[in-house]
Each structure stands twice: as C-alpha cells, then as structure tokens.
Design a protein around this motif. Structure first.
Motif, PDB file in Angstrom:
ATOM      1  N   ASP A 160       5.254  -5.575  -2.663  1.00  0.00           N
ATOM      2  CA  ASP A 160       6.049  -5.835  -1.468  1.00  0.00           C
ATOM      3  C   ASP A 160       6.790  -4.550  -1.126  1.00  0.00           C
ATOM      4  O   ASP A 160       7.906  -4.322  -1.586  1.00  0.00           O
ATOM      5  N   LEU A 161       6.143  -3.697  -0.362  1.00  0.00           N
ATOM      6  CA  LEU A 161       6.722  -2.401  -0.031  1.00  0.00           C
ATOM      7  C   LEU A 161       7.508  -2.489   1.266  1.00  0.00           C
ATOM      8  O   LEU A 161       7.013  -2.979   2.269  1.00  0.00           O
ATOM      9  N   SER A 162       8.741  -2.004   1.233  1.00  0.00           N
ATOM     10  CA  SER A 162       9.559  -2.002   2.441  1.00  0.00           C
ATOM     11  C   SER A 162       9.388  -0.683   3.194  1.00  0.00           C
ATOM     12  O   SER A 162      10.105  -0.421   4.148  1.00  0.00           O
ATOM     13  N   PHE A 163       8.443   0.128   2.750  1.00  0.00           N
ATOM     14  CA  PHE A 163       8.179   1.423   3.365  1.00  0.00           C
ATOM     15  C   PHE A 163       6.689   1.724   3.183  1.00  0.00           C
ATOM     16  O   PHE A 163       6.057   1.204   2.264  1.00  0.00           O
ATOM     17  N   PRO A 164       6.138   2.561   4.040  1.00  0.00           N
ATOM     18  CA  PRO A 164       4.729   2.909   3.882  1.00  0.00           C
ATOM     19  C   PRO A 164       4.547   3.856   2.696  1.00  0.00           C
ATOM     20  O   PRO A 164       5.358   4.755   2.478  1.00  0.00           O
ATOM     21  N   LEU A 165       3.515   3.623   1.921  1.00  0.00           N
ATOM     22  CA  LEU A 165       3.200   4.496   0.794  1.00  0.00           C
ATOM     23  C   LEU A 165       2.336   5.639   1.309  1.00  0.00           C
ATOM     24  O   LEU A 165       1.235   5.416   1.785  1.00  0.00           O
ATOM     25  N   LYS A 166       2.881   6.852   1.266  1.00  0.00           N
ATOM     26  CA  LYS A 166       2.180   8.034   1.770  1.00  0.00           C
ATOM     27  C   LYS A 166       1.891   8.983   0.619  1.00  0.00           C
ATOM     28  O   LYS A 166       2.369   8.785  -0.494  1.00  0.00           O
ATOM     29  N   ARG A 167       1.168  10.043   0.906  1.00  0.00           N
ATOM     30  CA  ARG A 167       0.803  11.013  -0.134  1.00  0.00           C
ATOM     31  C   ARG A 167       2.020  11.643  -0.798  1.00  0.00           C
ATOM     32  O   ARG A 167       2.001  11.948  -1.973  1.00  0.00           O
ATOM     33  N   ASP A 168       3.115  11.831  -0.054  1.00  0.00           N
ATOM     34  CA  ASP A 168       4.277  12.501  -0.625  1.00  0.00           C
ATOM     35  C   ASP A 168       5.328  11.524  -1.178  1.00  0.00           C
ATOM     36  O   ASP A 168       6.422  11.930  -1.548  1.00  0.00           O
ATOM     37  N   THR A 169       4.982  10.241  -1.257  1.00  0.00           N
ATOM     38  CA  THR A 169       5.892   9.250  -1.819  1.00  0.00           C
ATOM     39  C   THR A 169       6.054   9.501  -3.320  1.00  0.00           C
ATOM     40  O   THR A 169       5.079   9.742  -4.015  1.00  0.00           O
TER      41      THR A 169
ATOM     42  N   LEU B 130      -2.442   4.110  -8.263  1.00  0.00           N
ATOM     43  CA  LEU B 130      -1.680   4.607  -7.115  1.00  0.00           C
ATOM     44  C   LEU B 130      -2.047   6.053  -6.821  1.00  0.00           C
ATOM     45  O   LEU B 130      -2.208   6.444  -5.666  1.00  0.00           O
ATOM     46  N   GLN B 131      -2.181   6.845  -7.877  1.00  0.00           N
ATOM     47  CA  GLN B 131      -2.521   8.262  -7.723  1.00  0.00           C
ATOM     48  C   GLN B 131      -3.868   8.417  -7.024  1.00  0.00           C
ATOM     49  O   GLN B 131      -4.003   9.199  -6.078  1.00  0.00           O
ATOM     50  N   SER B 132      -4.852   7.668  -7.464  1.00  0.00           N
ATOM     51  CA  SER B 132      -6.183   7.819  -6.878  1.00  0.00           C
ATOM     52  C   SER B 132      -6.314   7.137  -5.514  1.00  0.00           C
ATOM     53  O   SER B 132      -6.950   7.662  -4.614  1.00  0.00           O
ATOM     54  N   THR B 133      -5.682   5.984  -5.338  1.00  0.00           N
ATOM     55  CA  THR B 133      -5.790   5.256  -4.075  1.00  0.00           C
ATOM     56  C   THR B 133      -5.093   5.989  -2.934  1.00  0.00           C
ATOM     57  O   THR B 133      -5.613   6.054  -1.823  1.00  0.00           O
ATOM     58  N   TYR B 134      -3.922   6.535  -3.212  1.00  0.00           N
ATOM     59  CA  TYR B 134      -3.121   7.155  -2.156  1.00  0.00           C
ATOM     60  C   TYR B 134      -3.115   8.680  -2.223  1.00  0.00           C
ATOM     61  O   TYR B 134      -2.428   9.322  -1.443  1.00  0.00           O
ATOM     62  N   SER B 135      -3.869   9.254  -3.162  1.00  0.00           N
ATOM     63  CA  SER B 135      -3.928  10.719  -3.328  1.00  0.00           C
ATOM     64  C   SER B 135      -2.522  11.320  -3.330  1.00  0.00           C
ATOM     65  O   SER B 135      -2.228  12.262  -2.599  1.00  0.00           O
ATOM     66  N   LEU B 136      -1.663  10.745  -4.151  1.00  0.00           N
ATOM     67  CA  LEU B 136      -0.273  11.202  -4.216  1.00  0.00           C
ATOM     68  C   LEU B 136      -0.211  12.677  -4.589  1.00  0.00           C
ATOM     69  O   LEU B 136      -0.969  13.143  -5.430  1.00  0.00           O
ATOM     70  N   THR B 137       0.704  13.395  -3.973  1.00  0.00           N
ATOM     71  CA  THR B 137       0.849  14.825  -4.268  1.00  0.00           C
ATOM     72  C   THR B 137       1.598  15.050  -5.583  1.00  0.00           C
ATOM     73  O   THR B 137       1.519  16.123  -6.157  1.00  0.00           O
TER      74      THR B 137
END
Length: 80
Positions: A11-20, A53-60
C-alpha cells in the motif's frame, strides 16, 4: 508469502521510482527468546523483497535493511 504477491499488496502512498530509497525492516526477534525461525524467515523474506524491488524498479540504490530487536523490557528495566 510469495514475493510477487507481497509486492502486489504493498500500500504505497507514493509512486515507487528508480530513485526511491527503500528501508526494509525484517528479522524481528525478542532478546529474551533469541533468534527463532520467524526471525530467520522474515529476514530471508526481506532480502528477497529487496532483490525483487531492485530488479522490478531498477532502483538506483540498493535497499537498506534493519533488524528489529525487541529489547524494550531490558532498556526499561532497573536491573540494566
């Protein structure tokens, strides 16, 4: 619980972006009883979630992890 099921139920109250930046609290245990199966399994789940999360969203940045230790009773005790 499967990691992809857990991801879908977040339940995210914010969008999950690469720099999250992500902090995953897992490995909970009580000092008086020590590390049990729940602590080990929740740590494994937390690590899997971080990888997903790392692979799905390509987090930096890699997710950060913390182990939760229930030592409130010890900290509040007069014996300590």
């Amino acid at each position: 619980m499967k990691t992809n099921q857990l991801l879908s139920e977040l339940d995210l109250s914010f969008p999950l972006k690469r720099d999250t930046q992500v902090l995953i609290a897992c490995g909970y245990f009580d000092v008086s009883t020590g590390i049990d199966d729940f602590a080990v399994e929740s740590m494994k789940s937390g690590l899997r979630l971080g990888d997903e999360l790392q692979s799905t969203y390509s987090l930096t940045r890699r997710p950060a992890y913390t182990i939760i230790v229930n030592d409130l009773g010890m900290d509040c005790s007069q014996d300590v």
